[in-house]
Design a protein around this motif. Sequence first.
Motif: not given
Length: 330
Positions: A33-37, A78-91, A102-111
């Motif tokens: 819980d609270g993590e993403i792969l 994803s088991q993180h409320t702020g990120f969903q499966k299929g999102d693209y991120v930068l970090g 845990d998603g810290a420092g990640l920024t969502k980008i346009d998929k």
Amino acid sequence: MKNRLIKLVSVPAGKPKVTDFSMEQEQLAPIVDGEILLKTLYISVDPYLRAKMSGGHQPPLQAGDIMYSRAAAEIIESQHTGFQKGDYVLGFLEWKDYLITDGAGLTKIDKNAPSLSAYLGVLGSTGLSAYFALRDIGKPKAGETMVVSGAAGAVDTIAGQIGTLMGCRVIGIVGSEEKASFVKDDLGFDYAINYRTANVAEEISTICPDGVNVYFDNVGGIISDGVITNMNDYGRVVVCGSIASYNDTKVDFGPRLLPLIVFKKLLVQGFLIADYKYEFAEGITKLQGWLAEGKLHHAETVIEGLESLPEAFVGLFEGKNEGKMVVKAI
């Protein structure tokens, strides 16, 4: 789940070698819980990493550390409320096939972006460095002469084009005739100097009889000595990097430039993109506009495979890139 990763096994002595790195494996645990792969997609390869290995950029990279840099990734679980499966991120991500975070420092980008790698280049710290450094330090004006060192490199290809957009006469310094053609024919520079076959100071004196107003530097060393000698009074020097000295094993001495800085009343200022993190949105909007209008060319060298990262990094110091060096991890 087995996962590949790349470590720095020895701090380079001089120019880095592929053998300074190792490919290893680890076992990934299931996320909680609270993590993403994350699945790594594109990884930025940058000269400043060499400075981190020497302690010039903090925090340093030391023997035994897992390498890391800016990267684009896809969330595959994803088991993180702020990120969903299929999102693209930068970090800033470790050099691995997959990462748990845990998603810290990640920024969502346009998929749906036409080029995810652009977020590591022209729409990432590369393009933003060129934009903000020129906006606040170089301040190019129409009719001025601007010189760009390492002109076929990632930041410098953007800086030179911005200079052209601002109405400057732009001269690029490169290391081959092929790159000279690239910056002139593809990027629109007015002139290119091959430092391997020409004396930089003499060449600039000849082609810039009215002197140089703005110098955008990512190289340093003897090349910068030659450019600064030809600067006009009140010229502006943007020091964005110094790749010429990153692999030095002893202190390199050159001409003493402080008298020139005094007599010519030069502004010489260093630049780090981290100072501008709260202004990234403004810079990206500006760069996106130029791209959409066809006024900015996005140059990149893409190498396939996570295992190719050490080779790509070494290639930076052998001039094997035109524009941004990126590794496509998948």
